[in-house]
Design a protein around this motif. Sequence first.
Motif, PDB file in Angstrom:
ATOM      1  N   ASP A 142      -5.032  57.153 -35.416  1.00  0.00           N
ATOM      2  CA  ASP A 142      -6.040  57.784 -36.278  1.00  0.00           C
ATOM      3  C   ASP A 142      -6.743  58.937 -35.562  1.00  0.00           C
ATOM      4  OD1 ASP A 142      -5.450  56.123 -38.402  1.00  0.00           O
ATOM      5  OD2 ASP A 142      -7.145  54.766 -38.065  1.00  0.00           O
ATOM      6  N   GLU A 145      -4.193  61.870 -35.325  1.00  0.00           N
ATOM      7  CA  GLU A 145      -4.026  62.522 -36.634  1.00  0.00           C
ATOM      8  C   GLU A 145      -5.235  63.397 -36.968  1.00  0.00           C
ATOM      9  OE1 GLU A 145      -3.698  61.131 -41.263  1.00  0.00           O
ATOM     10  OE2 GLU A 145      -2.774  59.823 -39.759  1.00  0.00           O
ATOM     11  N   PHE A 146      -6.425  62.900 -36.682  1.00  0.00           N
ATOM     12  CA  PHE A 146      -7.651  63.653 -36.950  1.00  0.00           C
ATOM     13  C   PHE A 146      -7.675  64.949 -36.130  1.00  0.00           C
ATOM     14  CE2 PHE A 146     -12.045  64.847 -36.284  1.00  0.00           C
ATOM     15  CZ  PHE A 146     -12.623  64.666 -37.527  1.00  0.00           C
ATOM     16  N   LYS A 149      -5.031  67.510 -37.314  1.00  0.00           N
ATOM     17  CA  LYS A 149      -5.452  68.115 -38.592  1.00  0.00           C
ATOM     18  C   LYS A 149      -6.470  69.228 -38.357  1.00  0.00           C
ATOM     19  CE  LYS A 149      -7.222  66.634 -43.100  1.00  0.00           C
ATOM     20  NZ  LYS A 149      -7.745  65.497 -43.864  1.00  0.00           N
ATOM     21  N   LYS A 150      -7.462  68.979 -37.493  1.00  0.00           N
ATOM     22  CA  LYS A 150      -8.475  69.996 -37.192  1.00  0.00           C
ATOM     23  C   LYS A 150      -7.857  71.194 -36.470  1.00  0.00           C
ATOM     24  CE  LYS A 150     -12.128  67.891 -38.807  1.00  0.00           C
ATOM     25  NZ  LYS A 150     -12.920  68.431 -39.913  1.00  0.00           N
ATOM     26  N   GLN A 152      -4.720  72.199 -36.626  1.00  0.00           N
ATOM     27  CA  GLN A 152      -3.886  72.946 -37.579  1.00  0.00           C
ATOM     28  C   GLN A 152      -4.736  73.903 -38.407  1.00  0.00           C
ATOM     29  OE1 GLN A 152      -1.928  69.614 -39.517  1.00  0.00           O
ATOM     30  NE2 GLN A 152       0.033  70.159 -38.584  1.00  0.00           N
ATOM     31  N   ALA A 153      -5.950  73.469 -38.737  1.00  0.00           N
ATOM     32  CA  ALA A 153      -6.869  74.310 -39.505  1.00  0.00           C
ATOM     33  C   ALA A 153      -7.609  75.308 -38.617  1.00  0.00           C
ATOM     34  CB  ALA A 153      -7.868  73.431 -40.253  1.00  0.00           C
TER      35      ALA A 153
END
Length: 197
Positions: A142, A145-146, A149-150, A152-153
């Motif tokens: 988790d 993944e978090f 995700k950040k 990638q943005a």
Amino acid sequence: CIEAFGTPDWVIACAGGVEPGAFAELPLSAHRRQMELNYFGALYLTHATVPHMKKAGDGRLVFISSGAAISGLYGYAAFGPSKFAIRGLAETLHPELKEDGISVTLALPPDTETPSLEAELHARSPATSKMAEIGGRWSAPDVAEFIIKKAQARRFSATPGWRLALFNWTHSIIAPLFRPYQSRLVRRNRIRGSNKT
């Protein structure tokens, strides 16, 4: 690696270790070990790869720091400063590399379920464990993944969990209030310890 595979799109500086303990209890060698691994490990990796990323005009740098880099924590006298150093490096590189197309993400995860954490729990003080509860406890997948995700943005801050994120956003305001809270916890812990003897 760069000679064999080319310039990386992502560089994730995640090597780290923790030896919990109060300042007076830890030998200087413990401070040096944690700074060498946690900070200089990230620094050397970044220093070796950034020139290639700059030439490519793109890339993502991810620094795995710790929730312990938001505010100084009792029981992390060597670990905390090494993770604060990573935070300082990331905050310095963020504006410096932005114009080169390189994004920087600073991860400030809470306790993460790994074999390293299980070993650490036996060595850290009850006061340190109590303060760590603020961030909660996350699974490694988790947290990963978090952070991804950040990154990638192209977000700078990746702080899992609303409580730790809020603490990170408001730490300059909260830190003066958090220090007395820590002092009370430590005092209570010492009183309990002296009652047992």
